[in-house]
Design an enzyme around this catalytic site. Structure first.
Site, short mmCIF file in Angstrom:
data_model
loop_
_atom_site.label_atom_id
_atom_site.label_comp_id
_atom_site.label_asym_id
_atom_site.label_seq_id
_atom_site.Cartn_x
_atom_site.Cartn_y
_atom_site.Cartn_z
N SER A 29 0.99 -1.25 -0.17
CA SER A 29 -0.04 0.01 0.00
C SER A 29 0.77 1.13 0.00
O SER A 29 2.14 1.13 -0.19
CB SER A 29 -0.89 0.00 1.27
OG SER A 29 -1.96 0.98 1.13
N ASN A 30 0.42 2.34 0.33
CA ASN A 30 1.12 3.84 0.37
C ASN A 30 0.46 4.55 1.64
O ASN A 30 -0.54 4.14 2.28
CB ASN A 30 1.07 4.35 -0.91
CG ASN A 30 -0.64 4.59 -1.42
OD1 ASN A 30 -0.93 5.71 -0.61
ND2 ASN A 30 -0.98 4.03 -2.53
N HIS A 31 1.18 5.83 1.74
CA HIS A 31 0.90 6.73 2.75
C HIS A 31 -0.14 7.60 2.66
O HIS A 31 -0.34 8.28 3.49
CB HIS A 31 2.18 7.33 3.24
CG HIS A 31 3.37 6.56 3.83
ND1 HIS A 31 3.25 5.95 5.09
CD2 HIS A 31 4.50 6.13 3.21
CE1 HIS A 31 4.32 5.24 5.40
NE2 HIS A 31 5.08 5.55 4.45
#
Ligand code: C5P
Length: 220
Positions: A29-31
């Site tokens: 995933s990402n931030h």
């Protein structure tokens, strides 16, 4: 009294990250926090729009009066958008969609083995949701985002053309205190033949300015 800026406009909006499963307990995933997208959903609702928010997993509550559709992966977000895009007038892609997903999702938890110090993951490309929306024969007015660290204007204009967007909002994520997961942001918005700078502000203030700018350029 004057009518609200987006009265009666049906907005479909994506927000947040996506999660790309590797196995039953792991994902890539990402931030992205979803804060910018949720602020836009709220600002658009305040402006009279009928808002559907397709959201990846975030720790935020849906703004008052906004219909939220929860998804996890890019494929699910793609499906949720395509199922609803014919019934919208305005599409805003604010989600940080994962560009790639694991080619295979293991049915069981992937085990660590004694003989392998390295592990290779094969990833495959996810659909570009906003580019598909932009390519529709009767497409909604389409607004994208671009998070860049260098050559912000050049990349944003490239995306405007390639993805057939009507507007693109670029933020420089290399500046500390703005962009990903921050409470503040600054945007430069580009359209065919013009641009506007929305200076550093909290994301709700910025969202209200962005909604006003979109309303000024919106053509059904
Ligand atoms: O190419 P890039 O990912 O930087 O483009 C960002 C824009 O494209 C954002 O509006 C984002 O929501 C959208 N996007 C999308 N589907 C993808 C990748 C990006 O809708 N698979």
């Amino acid at each position: 009294t004057t009518a609200p800026l987006l009265a009666g406009v049906r907005l479909l909006l994506t927000a947040g990250p996506t999660r790309e499963a590797l196995d039953p307990v792991r994902f890539i995933s990402n931030h992205s926090s979803g804060k910018m997208g949720y602020a836009i959903a709220r600002a658009a609702r305040e402006a009279g729009a009928d808002v559907t928010l397709v959201s990846g997993p975030v720790a935020l509550a849906a703004p008052q009066g906004v219909a939220r559709v929860d998804v996890e992966s890019a494929l699910q977000m793609h499906q949720a958008v395509m199922n609803r895009v014919d019934e919208c007038d305005l599409f805003i892609g604010c989600a940080a969609v994962a560009d790639y997903r694991p080619a295979q999702v293991a049915c069981q938890k992937i085990k660590k083995t004694g003989d392998n110090d390295q592990m290779v993951l094969t990833l495959v490309k996810n659909p570009d949701i906003i580019a598909e929306v932009g390519a529709l024969p009767s497409k909604p007015f389409t607004v994208g985002f671009a998070a860049e660290t260098v050559d912000v204007e050049q990349y944003a204009l490239g995306k405007l053309q390639r993805k057939r967007l009507d507007m693109i909002a670029a933020n420089d994520v290399s500046q500390s205190g703005q962009g990903f997961n921050a409470d503040d942001n600054a945007l430069t918005v580009f359209w065919q033949g013009g641009q506007a700078t929305l200076p550093l502000a909290d994301k709700l203030t910025l969202a209200r300015h962005l909604v006003a700018l979109i309303a000024r350029h919106y053509r059904p």
